[in-house]
Design an enzyme around this catalytic site. Structure first.
Site, mmCIF file in Angstrom:
data_model
loop_
_atom_site.group_PDB
_atom_site.id
_atom_site.type_symbol
_atom_site.label_atom_id
_atom_site.label_comp_id
_atom_site.label_asym_id
_atom_site.label_seq_id
_atom_site.Cartn_x
_atom_site.Cartn_y
_atom_site.Cartn_z
ATOM 1 C CG PHE A 35 -2.162 -0.630 1.080
ATOM 2 C CD1 PHE A 35 -3.282 0.179 1.004
ATOM 3 C CD2 PHE A 35 -2.346 -1.855 0.767
ATOM 4 C CE1 PHE A 35 -4.792 -0.237 0.986
ATOM 5 C CE2 PHE A 35 -3.872 -2.625 0.547
ATOM 6 C CZ PHE A 35 -4.841 -1.787 0.752
ATOM 7 N N GLY A 36 0.368 2.317 -0.697
ATOM 8 C CA GLY A 36 1.146 3.561 -0.860
ATOM 9 C C GLY A 36 1.853 3.867 -2.224
ATOM 10 N N GLY A 37 1.976 2.550 -2.934
ATOM 11 C CA GLY A 37 2.710 2.751 -4.334
ATOM 12 C C GLY A 37 3.866 3.056 -4.300
ATOM 13 C CB THR A 38 6.276 4.272 -7.138
ATOM 14 O OG1 THR A 38 6.062 3.413 -7.922
ATOM 15 C CG2 THR A 38 7.559 4.933 -7.407
ATOM 16 C CB CYS A 39 4.529 8.126 -3.836
ATOM 17 S SG CYS A 39 4.976 9.727 -2.881
ATOM 18 C CG HIS A 437 15.016 43.522 2.234
ATOM 19 N ND1 HIS A 437 15.720 43.151 1.367
ATOM 20 C CD2 HIS A 437 15.527 44.136 3.288
ATOM 21 C CE1 HIS A 437 16.773 43.734 1.550
ATOM 22 N NE2 HIS A 437 16.782 44.122 2.836
#
Length: 451
Positions: A35-39, A437
């Site tokens: 679960f969660g895939g590649t990422c 700034h």
């Protein structure tokens, strides 16, 4: 045969589809991996956790230019690695159990279409009124003679190795090569990058790509216009034969990392058997609402587009959820720009047209470039190589593209992304907004004022 209202294939962004709005449906999820895939498991999240550690090391080494004399005593690779995966790995079981406890059937074997809207999963066959295909992509393994006879890594495996290698040969010169070369070089690995094209990060604006190649060449051995012709084992690891304009080279290294791109997982899905139309690269063809060629089947993420970006897949998941629930009121993505960042050193971020794209397409543009060194915070950083580049339409004065190379690039580009999304002119973003700034955002302001 089990029948469902909704079947979701893939639990990367596909897992994000499920919420209370879909609670009334009988739902199944098919996920043969984690679960969660590649990422979550092999991509964005763990790699950036490694990048943060690498940035800390590089920050120490670069501190001398500020009058701070410091050194790095030791990088504990296993401690760095375990910090990452001890946090990530438990999430699979908790996500799987959460879905099952809340009435979702989870299939953990690979699913393959045997007919339109009919899926074979292990020994079971399931059907559904609606399928959402989000099975992602995987690393390309190129056809290089000898590659199948040597041990090598891809982005799927390199972060989990047990020991830090003394040297690494990297085939490829894109996002993944840039990030992992930064990480392992910071930790002490000797890096050689072999890139087929004339520069690293060829998809970036040419000026950014050239600057990054120059800076990377100070840290690593970089071979450009280099064709890898063979790979073989050597006494210390691997030997890679490379043909360059100046002749052949043999690159020897303890570890080989292959990162030449990614391919959609449609072949594993047998998408063609499911009646799904594919493009020449193997992606599922969808319309602007992410409907496929099969009624009732939707697709999103890496399997359906070339972005390979988690934030795009997440946006698509939200859109597809709405469209599934409201088929008479389908939506398309309002935002047509796809920003991205490369978390290397220096960091890079980009959105919209590059200058070379504008020239190639005959699009007229105004151009402004500002160096970090022209701002007060750039002085504080003692920065001499970073810049912001903005292209604008000379008639309506909206932003066509923005490209940044330097510290905090992925954050600095955000106001430019918002301006492009909202259709603001460069004049509005430059003159109607106050920039703190001496924050680094002043370099964005100055680039806009230059237009």
């Amino acid at each position: 045969m089990q029948h469902y209202d909704l079947v979701i294939l893939g639990t990367g962004s596909g897992n994000m589809l499920l919420n209370d709005e879909l609670a009334h449906l009988r739902v199944a999820v098919v996920e043969p991996d984690r679960f969660g895939g590649t990422c979550l498991n092999r991509g964005c999240i763990p790699s950036k956790m490694f990048v943060v550690a690498a940035d800390a090391v590089e920050g120490v080494r670069a501190a001398a230019r500020l009058g701070v004399n410091a050194s790095v005593e030791h990088v504990d690779w296993k401690a760095v690695r375990d910090r990452v995966f001890h946090r990530i790995d438990p999430l699979h079981d908790s996500a799987l159990n959460y879905r099952r406890e809340n009435g979702v059937d989870v299939y953990t074997e690979e699913g393959r279409f045997v007919a339109p809207r009919v899926l074979q999963v292990g020994a079971e066959r399931i059907t559904a009124d609606t399928f959402i295909v989000a099975v992602g992509s995987r690393p390309v393994v190129p056809d290089i003679p000898g590659l199948d006879t040597v041990p090598f890594h891809t982005s799927d495996t390199i972060m989990r190795i047990d020991d830090l290698p003394a040297s690494m040969a990297v085939i490829g010169g894109g996002f993944i090569a840039a990030e992992f070369s930064h990480v392992f070089s910071a930790f002490g690995t000797d890096i050689t990058i072999m890139q087929r094209g004339p520069r690293l990060l060829m998809a970036e604006d040419e000026q950014v790509s050239a600057r990054f190649t120059e800076l990377a060449s100070r840290r690593h051995r970089v071979l450009v216009e280099a064709a890898v012709t063979s790979v073989e084992r050597s006494a210390d690891g691997v030997a890679v034969t490379v043909t360059c304009p100046g002749g052949d080279h043999v690159v020897r290294a303890a570890t080989l990392l292959v990162c030449v791109g990614r391919r959609p997982n449609t072949d594993r899905l047998d998408a063609a058997a499911g009646g799904l139309e594919l493009d020449e690269h193997g992606h599922i063809v969808t319309d602007s609402a992410y409907r496929t060629s099969v009624p009732g089947v939707w697709a999103l993420g890496d399997v359906a587009n070339h972005f390979q970006l988690k934030h795009m897949a997440n946006a698509e998941a939200r859109l597809v959820r709405h469209n599934v629930l409201h088929p008479k009121d389908v939506r398309t993505l309002a935002n047509k720009v796809a920003p991205h960042a490369v978390f290397t050193n220096p960091q890079i971020a980009s959105v919209g047209l590059t200058e070379q794209e504008a020239r190639r397409r005959g699009i007229e543009y105004l151009l402004s470039t500002r160096d970090y060194a022209e701002t007060a915070y750039g002085w504080a950083l003692e920065d001499t190589t970073s810049f912001v580049k903005v292209l604008a339409d000379p008639l309506d004065r909206t932003i066509l593209g923005a490209h940044i190379i330097g510290p905090q690039a992925a954050t600095l580009i955000q106001p430019l992304i918002q301006a492009m999304t909202l259709g603001l002119t460069v004049d509005q973003v430059a003159r109607d907004v106050l920039y703190i700034h001496p924050a680094l955002t002043e370099v964005v302001e100055q680039a806009l004022l230059g237009l």
